[in-house]
Structures are given as C-alpha cells and as structure tokens.
Design a protein around this motif. Structure first.
Motif, mmCIF file in Angstrom:
data_model
loop_
_atom_site.group_PDB
_atom_site.id
_atom_site.type_symbol
_atom_site.label_atom_id
_atom_site.label_comp_id
_atom_site.label_asym_id
_atom_site.label_seq_id
_atom_site.Cartn_x
_atom_site.Cartn_y
_atom_site.Cartn_z
ATOM 1 N N VAL A 30 -12.336 -47.120 37.591
ATOM 2 C CA VAL A 30 -11.664 -48.410 37.544
ATOM 3 C C VAL A 30 -10.515 -48.215 36.558
ATOM 4 N N LYS A 31 -9.308 -48.467 37.026
ATOM 5 C CA LYS A 31 -8.110 -48.288 36.198
ATOM 6 C C LYS A 31 -7.730 -49.654 35.625
ATOM 7 N N VAL A 32 -7.644 -49.737 34.288
ATOM 8 C CA VAL A 32 -7.394 -51.013 33.616
ATOM 9 C C VAL A 32 -6.203 -50.900 32.680
ATOM 10 N N TYR A 33 -5.242 -51.786 32.871
ATOM 11 C CA TYR A 33 -4.133 -51.965 31.932
ATOM 12 C C TYR A 33 -4.467 -53.194 31.105
ATOM 13 N N PRO A 34 -4.710 -53.064 29.798
ATOM 14 C CA PRO A 34 -4.918 -54.267 28.992
ATOM 15 C C PRO A 34 -3.709 -55.200 29.129
ATOM 16 N N PRO A 35 -3.903 -56.500 28.917
ATOM 17 C CA PRO A 35 -2.771 -57.418 29.021
ATOM 18 C C PRO A 35 -1.595 -56.948 28.160
ATOM 19 N N ASN A 36 -0.396 -57.076 28.689
ATOM 20 C CA ASN A 36 0.852 -56.716 27.998
ATOM 21 C C ASN A 36 0.909 -55.248 27.611
ATOM 22 N N SER A 37 0.308 -54.390 28.405
ATOM 23 C CA SER A 37 0.317 -52.957 28.139
ATOM 24 C C SER A 37 0.848 -52.195 29.346
ATOM 25 N N PHE A 38 1.550 -51.125 29.076
ATOM 26 C CA PHE A 38 2.031 -50.249 30.139
ATOM 27 C C PHE A 38 1.217 -48.956 30.181
ATOM 28 N N GLN A 39 0.133 -48.916 29.409
ATOM 29 C CA GLN A 39 -0.735 -47.751 29.359
ATOM 30 C C GLN A 39 -2.113 -48.154 29.874
ATOM 31 N N ALA A 40 -2.653 -47.359 30.781
ATOM 32 C CA ALA A 40 -3.941 -47.688 31.395
ATOM 33 C C ALA A 40 -5.055 -46.802 30.866
ATOM 34 N N VAL A 41 -6.266 -47.288 31.049
ATOM 35 C CA VAL A 41 -7.484 -46.531 30.762
ATOM 36 C C VAL A 41 -8.238 -46.429 32.079
ATOM 37 N N GLN A 42 -8.744 -45.237 32.386
ATOM 38 C CA GLN A 42 -9.543 -45.059 33.595
ATOM 39 C C GLN A 42 -11.001 -44.928 33.189
#
Length: 167
Positions: free
Chosen positions: A133-145
């Motif tokens: 599941v790929k998640v970009y925290p709000p107001n972020s351009f960097q994701a965590v998988q």
C-alpha cells in the motif's frame, strides 16, 4: 481656522491608525506558531487490523510520530496499491468528502486515516492482489510503501487523517 481643524483631524486619525496597527501587529506577533507539518522522516506508517461491516472492509493507516517534536497533519493522504514491481494497480483511493481538521501529533502518538473497499463477493470485480500500500502523508510529495497483500474490490475510498481514539 479650517486648516487647523483639518490638521488636528488628520493627526487624530493618524494616531488612531498607528495605535490600532500597533495593537494588531502586537497580537499577531504574540500568537503562538503552529506545529510544523509532519514529514515522512517524522513518521512510521503501518496498517492496522481491518474491520468489516455491511459488505465493506475498513483498513486504518497508522501515522506514528517517531520524532522528538510535535508536528501536524491536515487533510487526506494519497493512497494506492502497487504490485511487486511497484507499479500501481488501478486508480488511487478517492476522498470520502469528510471535513478535514489539523491534527497535532506529539512524539510517540498515532493518528489514523481509514480506507474502505468492498468485501470480496459483494461486487463482481476485484483488482489483483497488491504487494504494497503506497501512502503519501497529507501535504507530502514523498511516499511510504507498506508491505501488504490486499485485494481491493469495488470501492476504494480514503478518509482524512483524524486523531486516534487511543492517542
């Protein structure tokens, strides 16, 4: 004589504006700054246990502040599912339309956003099983998988970040 009255009125108006401006400026200067936005480096992201109800599955995304300072999150995370090659499967989650609040996250605290999909068998079509599941925290351009083998069926919706019941 009208020159004197005009000058006195102008000076009085200038004094009022200066006093009002100074007090407005003082109020703004004394306002406490808000917490900075949480960045990916400040957070540990994980998936909580799913909860099922009325043909839907609800998966909480947990945002835990691992930094030494309080930070804030506001709005909707960007969420998608991807395969083992990190290619997106289908479309990203759509927003539920719920109102958003700024959520302050102290060190060690966790806040959540919840995504929903239909239970398998409720709708005729499902996506292939994901690897992450790929998640970009709000107001972020960097994701965590986040490693997760999910099968999304039908709906794929995301709520805004909200304070957790246990935070």
């Amino acid at each position: 004589m009208s020159n004197v009255v005009t000058r006195a009125t102008t000076l009085a108006a200038a004094a009022i504006l200066a006093t009002t401006g100074a007090s407005v400026g003082a109020a703004q200067a004394s306002a406490l700054p808000s917490a900075p936005t949480c960045h990916v480096a400040d957070l540990n992201l994980s998936l909580g246990e799913p909860d099922g109800a009325a043909g839907s599955l609800y998966y909480p995304i947990l945002f835990t502040n691992t930094s030494t300072h309080t930070c804030a999150l506001r709005g909707y995370p960007g969420v998608s599912v991807v395969d083992v090659r990190h290619h997106q499967i289908g479309t990203s989650a759509i927003r539920t339309g719920e109102p958003v609040d700024t959520v302050s996250v102290s060190p060690g605290d966790t806040v959540t956003a919840v995504f929903r999909t239909n239970s398998r068998g409720v709708v005729p079509s499902c996506r292939p099983v994901s690897a992450y599941v790929k998640v970009y925290p709000p107001n972020s351009f960097q994701a965590v998988q986040i490693p997760s083998h999910l099968r999304l069926c039908g709906a794929f919706e995301i709520s805004p970040v909200q304070a957790s019941d246990n935070s």
